[in-house]
Write a protein that holds these residues in place. Structure first.
Motif, PDB file in Angstrom:
ATOM      1  N   LEU A 115       0.917  -1.257  -0.017  1.00 26.31           N
ATOM      2  CA  LEU A 115      -0.137  -0.151   0.310  1.00 26.31           C
ATOM      3  C   LEU A 115       0.907   1.336   0.068  1.00 26.31           C
ATOM      4  N   LEU A 116       1.979   1.166   0.727  1.00 23.94           N
ATOM      5  CA  LEU A 116       2.955   2.210   0.751  1.00 23.94           C
ATOM      6  C   LEU A 116       3.443   2.607  -0.611  1.00 23.94           C
ATOM      7  N   LEU A 122       4.157  -1.616  12.926  1.00 27.57           N
ATOM      8  CA  LEU A 122       3.996  -0.359  12.833  1.00 27.57           C
ATOM      9  C   LEU A 122       4.922   0.890  13.521  1.00 27.57           C
ATOM     10  N   ASN A 123       5.348   0.415  14.876  1.00 28.68           N
ATOM     11  CA  ASN A 123       6.202   0.894  15.765  1.00 28.68           C
ATOM     12  C   ASN A 123       7.536   0.842  15.454  1.00 28.68           C
ATOM     13  N   GLN A 183       2.346   6.991   9.726  1.00 27.71           N
ATOM     14  CA  GLN A 183       1.500   8.200   9.414  1.00 27.71           C
ATOM     15  C   GLN A 183       0.851   8.158   8.166  1.00 27.71           C
ATOM     16  N   GLU A 184       1.915   7.766   6.850  1.00 28.99           N
ATOM     17  CA  GLU A 184       1.278   7.756   5.579  1.00 28.99           C
ATOM     18  C   GLU A 184       0.589   6.494   5.469  1.00 28.99           C
ATOM     19  N   LEU A 185       0.831   5.314   6.063  1.00 25.00           N
ATOM     20  CA  LEU A 185       0.175   4.114   6.134  1.00 25.00           C
ATOM     21  C   LEU A 185      -1.228   4.483   6.381  1.00 25.00           C
ATOM     22  N   LEU A 186      -1.465   4.913   7.729  1.00 25.87           N
ATOM     23  CA  LEU A 186      -2.869   5.546   8.264  1.00 25.87           C
ATOM     24  C   LEU A 186      -3.423   6.232   7.409  1.00 25.87           C
ATOM     25  N   ARG A 187      -2.902   7.044   6.914  1.00 28.88           N
ATOM     26  CA  ARG A 187      -3.815   8.115   5.806  1.00 28.88           C
ATOM     27  C   ARG A 187      -4.169   7.347   4.653  1.00 28.88           C
ATOM     28  N   ARG A 188      -3.354   6.414   4.015  1.00 25.58           N
ATOM     29  CA  ARG A 188      -3.801   5.533   3.075  1.00 25.58           C
ATOM     30  C   ARG A 188      -4.829   4.560   3.281  1.00 25.58           C
ATOM     31  N   LEU A 189      -4.715   4.034   4.721  1.00 25.20           N
ATOM     32  CA  LEU A 189      -5.961   3.131   5.170  1.00 25.20           C
ATOM     33  C   LEU A 189      -7.056   3.948   5.094  1.00 25.20           C
ATOM     34  N   ASP A 198       1.415   9.098  16.808  1.00 18.71           N
ATOM     35  CA  ASP A 198       0.868   9.205  15.490  1.00 18.71           C
ATOM     36  C   ASP A 198      -0.702   9.019  15.208  1.00 18.71           C
ATOM     37  N   PHE A 199      -1.057   8.189  15.925  1.00 16.56           N
ATOM     38  CA  PHE A 199      -2.550   8.064  15.912  1.00 16.56           C
ATOM     39  C   PHE A 199      -3.278   9.389  16.332  1.00 16.56           C
TER      40      PHE A 199
END
Length: 421
Positions: free
Chosen positions: A44-45, A79-80, A118-124, A157-158
């Motif tokens: 995804l990234l 993630l961490n 952070q970018e992963l969470l945005r894309r999710l 980041d969340f």
């Protein structure tokens, strides 16, 4: 302008809805993907195509939902650690940028300084329904932070992203009444955190009478999930007992005769949004709504619990009193009991004083429910939202933790105790 007429005045709203439906058809379903959840995250990234990215995001969220407890822990550790920043890269870029302020280096530094998670969470979050799923994912994360403090990096980041996504500008204030959908009403019953709603008849007593109101914030991405709600009683004068406010047989008054709006219960609904405050904005907007609708209202107060009082008294080796003696104990606690940083010990006091309210009055025998007796020996407090002075009181509290209180409350505290505060 009503909500319905506002919606009809938007010429492009049908296009917006059709676009959303198209996205959902494109991003949902499809064949299963057997790659591990970490491989899916890396894919995804790296993905450039929007539709493929939506499909991957949906696959990842669906896969996360199937993980057991240990697998979720491993996911958060991924993630961490795997999607963390590279301190050496940042240090090198910062050193280069410090020499000549080159724009290219600045851009690279900005990218390197943001964890890839952070970018992963945005894309999710681009997948349909993802916002609510990510809020729930944070509930899982918070449970693990307790035993693995290193995961606070990921929680940071969340919080950073959720504060952006749940910015006040995106929130919608809605009045909840007896005609609100049953799905939302059921959630009000479940989420009530201050004064338990025992059944549907109890809920009806809080919503249906003319002199009762309930308001909630919603987010467009979670339209059926209240974020926070406040229950309001319209009264003549300031009430001194929550049992009288909630009484089955309370005498309903004509709202034109009411002079006081009483905020008697404020409940946060989403555990995954802990640390992201909506209460300040909610109360102030509800005050504006009520003031515009009912200009006869002149007083805006709470009838609030004092959740830390019994614990503080026990710590001080003091037995809870009754009557005026309990009022003295409650006033002393609210005005003088402080944390190490100088803030009031009581969490509800910190909330309302931080919003610019003042301590108006304390009452004994105000909440004789089992919970009220357990946490404060039945004492409650009114915080006053004095509209012309809210900014001044907020500044006083924010600058030096000044607890603004009425002269009546101050008079309950012995001078020797005031010196301690």
């Amino acid at each position: 302008m009503s909500e319905r007429s506002w919606s009809l005045s938007r010429p492009n709203i049908l296009g917006d809805l059709l676009g959303t439906l198209f996205e959902r058809r494109q991003s949902g379903g499809g064949e299963t993907d057997d790659r591990s959840i970490t491989d899916l995250c890396h894919a995804l990234l790296a993905e450039k195509a929007e539709i493929s990215g939506l499909q991957l995001a949906s696959h990842i969220l669906a896969r996360y939902g199937t993980l057991n407890g240990d697998e979720k822990t491993a996911f958060f550790e991924f993630l961490n650690d795997d999607l963390d920043i590279d301190p050496d890269e940042i240090a090198g870029l910062a050193k280069s940028y410090g020499k000549d302020r080159d724009m290219t280096v600045f851009a690279r530094l900005a990218v390197a300084a943001e964890p890839r998670r952070q970018e992963l969470l945005r894309r999710l979050n681009q997948a349909p329904g993802a916002t609510h799923e990510l809020v729930q994912m944070r509930v899982d994360l918070l449970a693990r932070v307790k035993t693995n403090p290193a995961l606070k990096r990921t929680d940071f980041d969340f919080i950073h992203l959720l504060r952006s996504w749940f910015n006040r500008g995106f929130l919608v204030l809605r009045q909840i009444n007896w005609d609100t959908s049953a799905a939302i009403l059921e959630k009000v019953i479940a989420y009530e955190a201050v004064h338990e709603i025992s059944n549907w008849d109890d809920l009806r007593r809080r919503l249906y009478p003319e002199d009762r109101r309930c308001f909630a914030f919603f987010h467009p991405a979670m339209p059926d999930e209240p974020l926070i709600f406040v229950e309001v009683a319209l009264t003549q004068g300031v009430p001194t007992s929550v049992q009288r406010v909630l009484a089955d047989d309370h005498d309903t008054i004509n709202v034109d005769d009411a002079d006081t709006a009483v905020f008697y219960s404020i409940s946060n609904c989403q555990a995954g949004l802990a640390g992201i405050s909506f209460g300040n904005s909610l109360i102030k907007q509800v005050v504006r709504e009520l003031s515009a609708d009912l200009p006869n209202l002149s007083t805006f107060v709470t009838l609030s619990p004092i959740p830390g009082l019994a614990r503080w008294l026990a710590k001080e080796g003091i037995e809870p009193a009754e009557g005026e003696a309990l009022q003295e104990q409650a006033a002393t606690y609210l005005l003088t009991a402080k944390r190490s940083n100088g803030a009031p010990f009581d969490p509800v006091a910190r909330f309302h004083l931080g919003n610019g309210a003042k301590v108006l009055a304390v009452h004994a025998g105000a909440d004789i429910s089992p919970n009220g007796m357990k946490q404060s020996a039945g004492a409650m407090v009114n915080y006053l939202y004095d509209l012309p002075n809210i900014s001044k009181y907020h500044h006083a509290f924010a600058s030096d933790q000044t607890v603004v209180a009425s002269s009546a409350v101050k008079a309950l505290v012995r001078p020797s105790e005031q010196d301690k505060g």
